[in-house]
Design an enzyme around this catalytic site. Structure first.
Site, PDB file in Angstrom:
ATOM      1  N   LYS A   1       0.786  -1.238  -0.011  1.00  0.00           N
ATOM      2  CA  LYS A   1      -0.136  -0.023   0.011  1.00  0.00           C
ATOM      3  C   LYS A   1       0.977   1.229   0.254  1.00  0.00           C
ATOM      4  O   LYS A   1       2.009   1.160   0.311  1.00  0.00           O
ATOM      5  CB  LYS A   1      -0.964  -0.022   1.158  1.00  0.00           C
ATOM      6  CG  LYS A   1      -0.177   0.018   2.589  1.00  0.00           C
ATOM      7  CD  LYS A   1      -1.170  -0.071   3.907  1.00  0.00           C
ATOM      8  CE  LYS A   1      -0.456  -0.075   5.002  1.00  0.00           C
ATOM      9  NZ  LYS A   1      -0.989  -0.477   6.154  1.00  0.00           N
TER      10      LYS A   1
ATOM     11  N   ARG B   1     -11.528   0.288  12.857  1.00  0.00           N
ATOM     12  CA  ARG B   1     -11.485   0.856  11.481  1.00  0.00           C
ATOM     13  C   ARG B   1     -12.358  -0.008  10.607  1.00  0.00           C
ATOM     14  O   ARG B   1     -13.457   0.074  10.651  1.00  0.00           O
ATOM     15  CB  ARG B   1      -9.777   0.264  11.267  1.00  0.00           C
ATOM     16  CG  ARG B   1      -9.255   1.652  10.039  1.00  0.00           C
ATOM     17  CD  ARG B   1      -7.922   1.457   9.677  1.00  0.00           C
ATOM     18  NE  ARG B   1      -7.381   0.045   9.162  1.00  0.00           N
ATOM     19  CZ  ARG B   1      -6.058  -0.145   9.163  1.00  0.00           C
ATOM     20  NH1 ARG B   1      -4.999   0.575   9.339  1.00  0.00           N
ATOM     21  NH2 ARG B   1      -5.927  -1.394   8.490  1.00  0.00           N
TER      22      ARG B   1
ATOM     23  N   HIS C   1      -6.859  -7.079  11.543  1.00  0.00           N
ATOM     24  CA  HIS C   1      -5.621  -6.320  11.809  1.00  0.00           C
ATOM     25  C   HIS C   1      -5.991  -5.699  13.311  1.00  0.00           C
ATOM     26  O   HIS C   1      -6.946  -5.144  13.745  1.00  0.00           O
ATOM     27  CB  HIS C   1      -5.913  -4.967  10.863  1.00  0.00           C
ATOM     28  CG  HIS C   1      -4.410  -4.592  10.902  1.00  0.00           C
ATOM     29  ND1 HIS C   1      -3.222  -5.166  10.788  1.00  0.00           N
ATOM     30  CD2 HIS C   1      -3.933  -3.185  10.818  1.00  0.00           C
ATOM     31  CE1 HIS C   1      -2.169  -4.067  10.634  1.00  0.00           C
ATOM     32  NE2 HIS C   1      -2.499  -3.003  10.764  1.00  0.00           N
TER      33      HIS C   1
ATOM     34  N   ARG D   1       1.167 -10.852   6.798  1.00  0.00           N
ATOM     35  CA  ARG D   1       0.836  -9.574   5.981  1.00  0.00           C
ATOM     36  C   ARG D   1       2.219  -8.680   6.445  1.00  0.00           C
ATOM     37  O   ARG D   1       1.984  -7.887   7.550  1.00  0.00           O
ATOM     38  CB  ARG D   1      -0.170  -8.892   6.001  1.00  0.00           C
ATOM     39  CG  ARG D   1      -1.499  -9.857   5.925  1.00  0.00           C
ATOM     40  CD  ARG D   1      -2.703  -8.864   5.917  1.00  0.00           C
ATOM     41  NE  ARG D   1      -2.961  -8.083   7.208  1.00  0.00           N
ATOM     42  CZ  ARG D   1      -3.460  -8.476   8.242  1.00  0.00           C
ATOM     43  NH1 ARG D   1      -4.341  -9.671   8.006  1.00  0.00           N
ATOM     44  NH2 ARG D   1      -3.633  -7.812   9.378  1.00  0.00           N
TER      45      ARG D   1
ATOM     46  N   TYR E   1      15.070  30.938   8.165  1.00  0.00           N
ATOM     47  CA  TYR E   1      13.791  31.704   8.519  1.00  0.00           C
ATOM     48  C   TYR E   1      13.942  31.932  10.048  1.00  0.00           C
ATOM     49  O   TYR E   1      14.010  30.927  10.859  1.00  0.00           O
ATOM     50  CB  TYR E   1      12.566  31.045   7.979  1.00  0.00           C
ATOM     51  CG  TYR E   1      12.361  31.045   6.553  1.00  0.00           C
ATOM     52  CD1 TYR E   1      12.481  32.450   5.845  1.00  0.00           C
ATOM     53  CD2 TYR E   1      12.190  29.876   5.585  1.00  0.00           C
ATOM     54  CE1 TYR E   1      12.251  32.177   4.377  1.00  0.00           C
ATOM     55  CE2 TYR E   1      12.268  29.781   4.504  1.00  0.00           C
ATOM     56  CZ  TYR E   1      12.136  30.909   3.738  1.00  0.00           C
ATOM     57  OH  TYR E   1      11.828  31.049   2.285  1.00  0.00           O
TER      58      TYR E   1
ATOM     59  N   CYS F   1      13.627  24.546   4.619  1.00  0.00           N
ATOM     60  CA  CYS F   1      12.870  25.581   3.622  1.00  0.00           C
ATOM     61  C   CYS F   1      12.229  24.571   2.632  1.00  0.00           C
ATOM     62  O   CYS F   1      12.181  23.431   2.761  1.00  0.00           O
ATOM     63  CB  CYS F   1      13.732  26.360   2.944  1.00  0.00           C
ATOM     64  SG  CYS F   1      14.715  27.347   3.856  1.00  0.00           S
ATOM     65  N   MET F   2      11.468  25.013   1.774  1.00  0.00           N
ATOM     66  CA  MET F   2      10.609  24.190   0.922  1.00  0.00           C
ATOM     67  C   MET F   2      11.422  23.349   0.119  1.00  0.00           C
ATOM     68  O   MET F   2      11.035  22.028  -0.006  1.00  0.00           O
ATOM     69  CB  MET F   2       9.595  25.153   0.064  1.00  0.00           C
ATOM     70  CG  MET F   2       8.621  24.314  -0.751  1.00  0.00           C
ATOM     71  SD  MET F   2       7.602  25.222  -1.777  1.00  0.00           S
ATOM     72  CE  MET F   2       6.320  25.976  -0.747  1.00  0.00           C
ATOM     73  N   ASP F   3      12.565  23.809  -0.366  1.00  0.00           N
ATOM     74  CA  ASP F   3      13.145  23.021  -1.420  1.00  0.00           C
ATOM     75  C   ASP F   3      14.663  22.951  -0.638  1.00  0.00           C
ATOM     76  O   ASP F   3      15.590  22.243  -1.473  1.00  0.00           O
ATOM     77  CB  ASP F   3      13.428  23.660  -2.774  1.00  0.00           C
ATOM     78  CG  ASP F   3      12.058  23.892  -3.348  1.00  0.00           C
ATOM     79  OD1 ASP F   3      11.778  22.765  -4.067  1.00  0.00           O
ATOM     80  OD2 ASP F   3      11.252  24.804  -3.100  1.00  0.00           O
TER      81      ASP F   3
END
Ligand SMILES: *Cc1c(COP(=O)(O)O)cnc(C)c1O
Length: 398
Positions: A47, A148, A183, A239, A284, A331-333
């Protein structure tokens, strides 16, 4: 005592972050896990794009290494496996039960076993199987306490009666109950007493199903942690997810103790190395400030790639064989690491190991997970699809 291997700068100087998936590690891990579950079938849980490793590549590797089944949550991933030409048995356990469901239809047409945990799901699957004139194989799911999927114990008798009736229904299409499964709420804590109670409830539920006339050939309960720690929970099939990927399935279970190793590693070249004086704020809001002259390394991966934001101060990146600390906000990148007062010859283009195999000097994804109060699976599942994945083949295979 950890062994640090020096990472040679790769030829061709990669420009950006890389994900490498060592399929040999997956194959070896499957072999080890099968030795720990003799007598039980083996489902490779793939999954979530095979826990971020690559759905089709991991599935093929696991099957070649002896897995008999593949498991996905979403039906769409199971269908993708069929579209890739994989013919092995597949179970999918997450879909909306409705008789106009295109996904259930795709499952039935593609011979994908589906989990059934309610009368509504049973009716939807049976209706589509009848319409198609084929037999849909189902695994009845008991909710043994996770709350679940699955039928709660008080709804179980009705479900098995209905399933037995559907199985007996004559005609070209219908359902066959191939499995009964659950499960565990304490799946990741094998020592927890909640497991014994849930498994006792499960065994009672199997007894009820048999009394109703069902003959399920596959009873399955255990995921990775109980595969390794509780042979009495293996039943007919295990599993495995986390352990197959070489990640820790429970707090006290170290994959290395079983010879399991992580398959996925994240690396990136340092794109800049810069000297900054004492008192320099980094990233930042200057959450980190240098106390003396430091060299900073700039790593071209950020939270857009799945790197957690708040890991400042953590010594979880390896450069030139040594752990270095993340400095300031991610940071983002990109983010910065503290290379210390002496750069030891480290230059732009040298590779940083983020996470991977501790035996190769990298921090494990589990260590990264701990740094954010979580586990390794959260780290690997966050890895952005935009990052290129390089698959190292199992030796002897193309
Ligand atoms: C994810 C999952 C597994 C695998 O669990 P691991 O702890 O990763 O081995 C097994 N069964 C079900 C139903 C799951 O959702």
């Amino acid at each position: 005592m950890r062994h640090f291997a020096h990472t040679p700068a790769m030829s061709g100087r990669p420009q950006a972050g890389q994900i490498t998936v060592d399929l040999k590690a997956i194959a070896d891990n499957v072999g080890i896990l099968r030795k720990h579950s003799p007598g039980a079938g083996f489902m490779a849980v793939v999954k979530g794009n095979a826990y971020g490793h690559g759905l089709v590549e991991v599935s093929r590797t696991a099957l070649d290494a002896g897995a008999g089944w593949l498991g996905t949550a979403q039906l769409a991933e199971a269908v993708a496996l069929r579209q890739a030409g994989i013919t092995a048995p597949i179970l999918a356990w997450l879909y909306l039960a409705s008789s106009d469901s295109g996904t259930i239809r795709a499952a039935v047409e593609n011979s994908i076993d589906v989990s059934v945990g309610s009368i509504e799901a049973l009716e939807a699957v049976a209706a589509i199987a009848k319409e198609r004139g084929t037999r849909a194989q189902i695994h009845l799911e008991l909710d043994s306490g996770l709350s679940r999927g699955g039928a709660r114990p008080d709804e179980w008798a009705k479900l098995v009666e209905a399933a037995a009736a559907a199985e007996r229904t004559a005609g070209p299409g219908g359902v066959g109950v191939r499995g009964i499964w659950t499960h565990l709420a304490w799946a990741d804590v094998p020592v927890h007493p909640g497991n014994a109670a849930a498994v006792a409830g499960y065994e009672a539920a199997v007894g009820q199903a048999r009394a109703a006339g069902l003959e399920p050939e596959l009873r399955h309960v255990a995921s990775s942690a109980n595969l390794l720690a509780r042979p009495e929970y293996h039943f007919d099939m295990v599993r495995a997810g986390l352990a197959m990927y070489g990640l820790s399935p429970a707090d006290h279970l170290d994959p290395a103790d079983f010879g399991l190793r992580p398959a996925l590693s994240a690396t990136a070249p340092l794109v800049m190395v810069k000297k900054v004086p004492a008192g320099t704020g980094v990233s930042y809001e200057h959450k980190a400030i240098t106390h003396e002259t430091r060299y900073l390394g700039l790593i071209p991966l950020g939270y857009a790639d799945g790197i957690p934001k708040d890991i400042s101060g953590r010594g979880i990146v390896t450069v030139a064989g040594a752990r270095v600390r993340v400095m300031g906000k991610v940071c983002m990148d990109q983010f910065m690491v503290d290379l210390g007062p002496d750069p030891r010859g480290i230059r732009p283009g040298d590779m940083a190991q983020l996470f991977g195999d501790p035996a190769a000097g990298a921090a494990s994804a589990d260590e990264w997970g701990e740094a954010i109060g979580s586990h390794g699976d959260e780290i690997i599942n966050r890895i952005a699809p935009r990052l290129p994945r390089t698959f190292l083949p199992v030796a002897g295979r193309a």
